[in-house]
Enzyme design. Structure first.
Site: not given
Length: 259
Positions: A33, A82
C-alpha cells in the site's frame, strides 16, 4: 561507502543474525500500500506513476523473502474494489504496468519463482493483462527451486469465499449429494480446498505498508490466525531493514491460533 550506508549495512547484518534464529514464517502475505502517496511525497506530477515504482519493487522484496527462506509469498496487487473505483485512465495504466513487470521479471525461462494467481482475471482485467498473467503461470509451472509467488489481482476475500461455496455446491450437486446431507457434513476443509489459494498453507505473517492498519478484504479466510505487522513506510520505500524488522517481530511473538 558513505557513513549512512555503512551503518545501514551493519544494522541489516545485525537484523539478519537476529532473524536467522527464527522461527520464521513459511508464508508471508504482502499488502503493498502507498504507491500514490509515495509519488506525491516525491513530488511527481502524476501520482499513478507510483504504481510503476511499486511494481518494480516487488522483485527486490521477493529476493529478500527468498534469502530468508520464505517458501510462499502472496502479494496483494489490486483488489476488485480498486479496479471498480479507480478511473479508467489509472486502471489502464495499472494494467500496463502489471503486464510489463510480469513479462520482464516473472515470466522468464530462468524464473526463480513459481507464479500463481488468486482472483478473477476475465472480468476486471484487460484481455492482454489476463493473457500475460496466464503466460507467467505457464512459464513458471516447472519452477520448483524457489519460492511460490501468488499474485492477488482482481481479488476480494469475500468474493473468494462466495466462489468457493458456489464451486463446492456445484461439485456436490454433480455427485448427487442433497443440500441436507451437505449441510450436515460441511467442514472448514471443504471450503478451504475450493479457495483460490487451495493447496497453499495459510499465511503466518501479513505485512502491510503505508501505516494503514486494516486487512482491506485480503485473505480473510486464510488469515484468521495470521500475525499482522504494519509498517509506516510506503511500499516503494519499503526497505530490507523494514522487512527484517517484521521478521524479528514475528519471531518474538507467541502464536496462539485463537486460543
Amino acid at each position: 561507502m558513505r557513513t549512512a550506508d555503512l551503518f545501514y549495512a551493519l544494522y541489516a547484518r545485525r537484523l539478519r543474525r537476529q532473524t536467522a534464529a527464527g522461527p520464521l514464517p513459511k508464508h508471508i502475505g504482502l499488502i503493498m500500500d502507498g504507491n500514490r502517496r509515495w509519488a506525491r511525497q516525491m513530488g511527481m506530477a502524476n501520482p499513478s506513476i507510483g504504481h510503476r515504482y511499486g511494481a518494480e519493487h516487488v522483485e527486490s522484496v521477493l529476493s529478500w523473502c527468498e534469502t530468508a527462506g520464505i517458501k510462499h509469498v502472496t502479494v496483494f496487487v489490486c483488489s476488485t474494489e480498486n479496479l471498480q473505483r479507480r478511473g479508467d485512465t489509472e486502471v489502464s495504466f495499472l494494467m500496463q504496468v502489471i503486464e510489463q513487470v510480469v513479462a520482464v521479471h516473472l515470466a522468464r525461462p530462468d524464473a526463480r519463482w513459481q507464479v500463481r494467481i488468486a482472483g478473477t482475471l476475465d472480468x476486471p482485467c484487460a484481455d492482454s493483462t489476463a493473457h500475460a498473467l496466464k503466460e507467467a503461470v505457464e512459464a513458471t509451472r516447472r519452477c520448483t527451486t524457489g519460492s511460490q509467488v501468488t499474485l492477488a489481482i482482481g481479488y476480494g476475500g469475500r468474493q473468494e469465499v462466495i466462489d468457493a461455496v458456489r464451486e463446492l455446491l456445484h461439485e456436490q450437486a454433480a455427485a448427487g449429494t442433497t443440500l441436507e446431507d451437505l449441510a450436515a457434513s460441511l467442514t472448514m476443509d471443504d471450503i478451504t480446498r475450493h479457495l483460490y489459494t487451495a493447496g497453499q498453507p495459510d499465511p503466518d505473517l501479513v505485512i502491510r505498508t503505508s501505516g494503514e492498519q486494516r486487512m482491506s478484504n485480503f485473505l480473510l479466510w486464510q488469515s484468521a490466525y495470521s500475525e499482522l505487522y504494519f509498517c509506516e513506510a510506503y511500499w516503494p520505500a519499503f526497505r530490507e531493514i523494514d522487512f527484517l524488522r517484521a521478521l524479528r517481530s514475528y519471531a518474538a511473538r507467541q502464536r496462539r491460533y485463537g486460543a
